[in-house]
Design a protein around this motif. Structure first.
Motif, PDB file in Angstrom:
ATOM      1  N   ASN A 141       0.851  -1.180   0.000  1.00  0.00           N
ATOM      2  CA  ASN A 141       0.000   0.000   0.000  1.00  0.00           C
ATOM      3  C   ASN A 141       0.893   1.238   0.000  1.00  0.00           C
ATOM      4  N   ALA A 142       0.703   2.107  -0.987  1.00  0.00           N
ATOM      5  CA  ALA A 142       1.597   3.256  -1.156  1.00  0.00           C
ATOM      6  C   ALA A 142       1.573   4.200   0.037  1.00  0.00           C
ATOM      7  N   ARG A 143       0.474   4.215   0.788  1.00  0.00           N
ATOM      8  CA  ARG A 143       0.415   5.126   1.939  1.00  0.00           C
ATOM      9  C   ARG A 143       1.368   4.692   3.057  1.00  0.00           C
ATOM     10  N   ASP A 144       1.838   3.433   2.982  1.00  0.00           N
ATOM     11  CA  ASP A 144       2.737   2.908   4.007  1.00  0.00           C
ATOM     12  C   ASP A 144       4.196   2.908   3.561  1.00  0.00           C
ATOM     13  N   ILE A 145       4.491   3.580   2.444  1.00  0.00           N
ATOM     14  CA  ILE A 145       5.856   3.626   1.907  1.00  0.00           C
ATOM     15  C   ILE A 145       6.385   5.052   2.044  1.00  0.00           C
ATOM     16  N   PRO A 146       7.464   5.247   2.801  1.00  0.00           N
ATOM     17  CA  PRO A 146       7.990   6.614   2.994  1.00  0.00           C
ATOM     18  C   PRO A 146       8.350   7.291   1.678  1.00  0.00           C
ATOM     19  N   VAL A 147       8.216   8.578   1.643  1.00  0.00           N
ATOM     20  CA  VAL A 147       8.557   9.355   0.451  1.00  0.00           C
ATOM     21  C   VAL A 147      10.026   9.159   0.085  1.00  0.00           C
ATOM     22  N   SER A 148      10.858   8.881   1.069  1.00  0.00           N
ATOM     23  CA  SER A 148      12.293   8.716   0.833  1.00  0.00           C
ATOM     24  C   SER A 148      12.607   7.524  -0.067  1.00  0.00           C
ATOM     25  N   GLU A 149      11.656   6.598  -0.248  1.00  0.00           N
ATOM     26  CA  GLU A 149      11.881   5.443  -1.117  1.00  0.00           C
ATOM     27  C   GLU A 149      11.779   5.800  -2.597  1.00  0.00           C
ATOM     28  N   GLY A 150      11.354   7.020  -2.906  1.00  0.00           N
ATOM     29  CA  GLY A 150      11.342   7.471  -4.292  1.00  0.00           C
ATOM     30  C   GLY A 150      10.084   7.092  -5.048  1.00  0.00           C
ATOM     31  N   LYS A 151      10.182   7.142  -6.365  1.00  0.00           N
ATOM     32  CA  LYS A 151       9.021   6.918  -7.235  1.00  0.00           C
ATOM     33  C   LYS A 151       8.831   5.431  -7.544  1.00  0.00           C
ATOM     34  N   PHE A 152       7.682   5.144  -8.164  1.00  0.00           N
ATOM     35  CA  PHE A 152       7.417   3.790  -8.659  1.00  0.00           C
ATOM     36  C   PHE A 152       6.420   3.909  -9.803  1.00  0.00           C
ATOM     37  N   ASP A 153       6.918   3.767 -11.050  1.00  0.00           N
ATOM     38  CA  ASP A 153       6.049   3.863 -12.215  1.00  0.00           C
ATOM     39  C   ASP A 153       6.029   2.524 -12.952  1.00  0.00           C
ATOM     40  N   ILE A 154       5.470   2.496 -14.158  1.00  0.00           N
ATOM     41  CA  ILE A 154       5.325   1.210 -14.842  1.00  0.00           C
ATOM     42  C   ILE A 154       6.667   0.630 -15.292  1.00  0.00           C
ATOM     43  N   GLU A 155       7.662   1.475 -15.469  1.00  0.00           N
ATOM     44  CA  GLU A 155       8.987   0.939 -15.785  1.00  0.00           C
ATOM     45  C   GLU A 155       9.588   0.238 -14.571  1.00  0.00           C
ATOM     46  N   ASP A 156       9.430   0.842 -13.398  1.00  0.00           N
ATOM     47  CA  ASP A 156       9.899   0.200 -12.162  1.00  0.00           C
ATOM     48  C   ASP A 156       9.158  -1.112 -11.924  1.00  0.00           C
ATOM     49  N   TYR A 157       7.860  -1.094 -12.180  1.00  0.00           N
ATOM     50  CA  TYR A 157       7.034  -2.300 -12.041  1.00  0.00           C
ATOM     51  C   TYR A 157       7.574  -3.411 -12.947  1.00  0.00           C
ATOM     52  N   THR A 158       7.879  -3.069 -14.185  1.00  0.00           N
ATOM     53  CA  THR A 158       8.393  -4.050 -15.140  1.00  0.00           C
ATOM     54  C   THR A 158       9.735  -4.616 -14.685  1.00  0.00           C
ATOM     55  N   LEU A 159      10.589  -3.746 -14.146  1.00  0.00           N
ATOM     56  CA  LEU A 159      11.890  -4.197 -13.662  1.00  0.00           C
ATOM     57  C   LEU A 159      11.745  -5.088 -12.432  1.00  0.00           C
ATOM     58  N   TYR A 160      10.761  -4.809 -11.574  1.00  0.00           N
ATOM     59  CA  TYR A 160      10.473  -5.689 -10.437  1.00  0.00           C
ATOM     60  C   TYR A 160      10.126  -7.087 -10.942  1.00  0.00           C
ATOM     61  N   LEU A 161       9.250  -7.148 -11.955  1.00  0.00           N
ATOM     62  CA  LEU A 161       8.829  -8.444 -12.484  1.00  0.00           C
ATOM     63  C   LEU A 161      10.009  -9.201 -13.078  1.00  0.00           C
ATOM     64  N   ALA A 162      10.856  -8.496 -13.823  1.00  0.00           N
ATOM     65  CA  ALA A 162      12.037  -9.139 -14.410  1.00  0.00           C
ATOM     66  C   ALA A 162      12.946  -9.678 -13.312  1.00  0.00           C
ATOM     67  N   GLU A 163      13.114  -8.908 -12.241  1.00  0.00           N
ATOM     68  CA  GLU A 163      13.961  -9.351 -11.128  1.00  0.00           C
ATOM     69  C   GLU A 163      13.376 -10.577 -10.443  1.00  0.00           C
ATOM     70  N   PHE A 164      12.067 -10.587 -10.245  1.00  0.00           N
ATOM     71  CA  PHE A 164      11.418 -11.733  -9.604  1.00  0.00           C
ATOM     72  C   PHE A 164      11.581 -12.994 -10.462  1.00  0.00           C
ATOM     73  N   MET A 165      11.419 -12.844 -11.776  1.00  0.00           N
ATOM     74  CA  MET A 165      11.580 -13.997 -12.669  1.00  0.00           C
ATOM     75  C   MET A 165      13.013 -14.516 -12.643  1.00  0.00           C
ATOM     76  N   GLU A 166      13.960 -13.596 -12.645  1.00  0.00           N
ATOM     77  CA  GLU A 166      15.363 -13.991 -12.599  1.00  0.00           C
ATOM     78  C   GLU A 166      15.673 -14.742 -11.304  1.00  0.00           C
ATOM     79  N   HIS A 167      15.091 -14.289 -10.218  1.00  0.00           N
ATOM     80  CA  HIS A 167      15.331 -14.932  -8.927  1.00  0.00           C
ATOM     81  C   HIS A 167      14.800 -16.365  -8.900  1.00  0.00           C
ATOM     82  N   LEU A 168      13.644 -16.580  -9.533  1.00  0.00           N
ATOM     83  CA  LEU A 168      13.005 -17.897  -9.485  1.00  0.00           C
ATOM     84  C   LEU A 168      13.599 -18.881 -10.492  1.00  0.00           C
ATOM     85  N   GLY A 169      14.239 -18.401 -11.531  1.00  0.00           N
ATOM     86  CA  GLY A 169      14.878 -19.294 -12.484  1.00  0.00           C
ATOM     87  C   GLY A 169      13.991 -19.635 -13.667  1.00  0.00           C
ATOM     88  N   ALA A 170      14.581 -20.347 -14.629  1.00  0.00           N
ATOM     89  CA  ALA A 170      13.915 -20.585 -15.916  1.00  0.00           C
ATOM     90  C   ALA A 170      12.803 -21.617 -15.850  1.00  0.00           C
TER      91      ALA A 170
END
Length: 424
Positions: A141-170
């Protein structure tokens, strides 16, 4: 609208309605009212009970309430959740089934960040757990994330997904539900160029707006009518001082909920009226169909403003995914680079959020994928919710998805082992 005062005003209205419900429930249940031969007090108490429960649910994250699953051995196995990857705006979590070995199917469920918590997929998780190791994106929930953590847009979302996939493997099968479908497709294409070995084996896209212009809905019409300046002015507010994310620009959950409810106002109004009557008659229960549905439906979360605005502008207005013109961290993603991941599209015939045709566009964009690795299913009579959590999912779609996973998994692609000759 971009002020803390408007955010706190909405919270005040919600809190007041919760208090009014509690007051009416207490007054209508006062023992002395039994001296009066009228059902009015029972109706008042019932109205108060439904009102209090409804408005209190709007600020509480629901529990998963998945305590156990039956294994192949016929025994109940305890289910726990823990985070594998923790990030400021969302975690990768695993549903750990105690006492059960690794499953042949490993599934990542990509939950929507569209106003509801990931627990919206509870029934989807429950249906997959007996046959799969299940992982899930648990957005915060964005209301529970301090402003100091910065932005989060659809590019960040996409990079999160790529990182999660990389972590779990092929050896992974990804299922994206609704809103994340276009960004999950983009994340897969991003990996196809940046780290091909980390791509999943299969990608199932369920009711997502890959090409919003393919079929008009109220959602796409709204996106086309309003300008970005108007949208920012009417939808974006700053989190109030009562939360850790004070000052962060968000699209408030309460504002989103009002939009959700207005789309089917008559149906929701009738549902609440009937529930009040059931409570007054003593026919309702804590876990009846109405409470199970609305406890989840009314639980909403704030979205980061930049994520919401960039979704509307880039996915719905500029059609960057549909035109294969999406950029992530300065890199232009080419969906045609997906050549090995089998892609399946699932749509509902009566889906009024992502109408049939919007998600199907994904197969057109996968120009480098052979037709044998493409599949599509249109579920007759199913609405948006039904294609991933309702009867249509349980009875028809889930078996098709599991069959698609088995058909295109590593085990299916691997050659059969040669028989070993015994030496006499």
């Amino acid at each position: 609208m971009r002020y803390m005062a408007t955010y706190d005003l909405m919270e005040t209205v919600r809190n007041t309605n919760q208090w009014l419900g509690a007051t009416a429930r207490a007054f209508g249940s006062y023992p002395a009212t039994g001296l009066f031969p009228t059902p009015a007090f029972k109706v008042m108490a019932a109205w108060g009970e439904v009102m209090e429960r409804s408005f209190s649910r709007m600020i509480a994250k629901p529990d998963w309430n998945i305590s156990s699953v039956v294994g192949e051995d016929g025994r109940d196995h305890v289910v726990t959740t823990h985070a594998l990857v923790e990030r400021p705006f969302g975690d990768l979590i695993k549903f750990e089934v105690q006492g059960r070995g690794p499953m042949r199917r490993r599934v990542l469920l990509v939950a929507p960040m569209s106003g509801h918590y990931a627990t919206l997929l509870r029934s989807t998780v429950i249906s997959l757990l007996p046959d799969c190791d299940v992982y899930l994106t648990d957005w915060h929930n964005a209301r529970d994330i301090p402003v100091s953590e910065g932005k989060f847009d659809i590019e960040d979302y996409t990079l999160y997904l790529a990182e999660f996939m990389e972590h779990l493997g092929a050896d992974l099968h990804v299922i994206a539900v609704c809103q994340p479908a276009p960004l999950t497709l983009a994340a897969t294409a991003y990996l196809a160029e940046k780290n091909p070995d980390a791509q999943p084996q299969t990608l199932t896209l369920i009711g997502g707006p890959i090409d919003p212009d393919a079929a008009a809905t109220d959602v796409t019409d709204f996106g086309a009518r309003i300008t970005m300046g108007q949208l920012e002015e009417v939808a974006i507010q700053r989190v109030g001082f009562n939360y850790i994310g004070a000052g962060r620009l968000v699209y408030p959950g309460l504002l989103q909920l009002s939009s959700f409810m207005s789309m089917n106002a008559d149906r929701h109004g009738e549902a609440f009226f009937n529930q009040i009557l059931r409570v007054a008659k003593g026919e309702a229960s804590d876990h009846d169909h109405h409470n199970r549905f609305y406890d989840e439906y009314l639980a909403v979360m704030d979205m980061p403003a930049e994520f919401y605005l960039s979704t509307v502008e880039r996915v719905f207005k500029n059609l960057e995914i549909a035109r294969n013109d999406f950029t992530v961290a300065g890199h232009k993603v080419d969906i045609g680079k997906i050549t090995t991941v089998a892609v399946k599209v699932v749509e509902g015939e009566k889906d009024d959020i992502s109408a049939p045709g919007q998600c199907l566009a994904a197969l057109r964009l996968c120009t480098g994928l052979p037709e044998s690795k493409k599949a599509a299913h249109l579920e007759p009579g199913a609405g948006h919710y039904g294609i991933f959590a309702g009867k249509s999912w349980r009875n028809n779609i889930r078996p098709l998805v599991l069959d698609f996973i088995d058909t295109n998994g590593i085990e299916a692609a691997a050659p059969s082992p040669k028989p070993q000759l015994k030496t006499v």
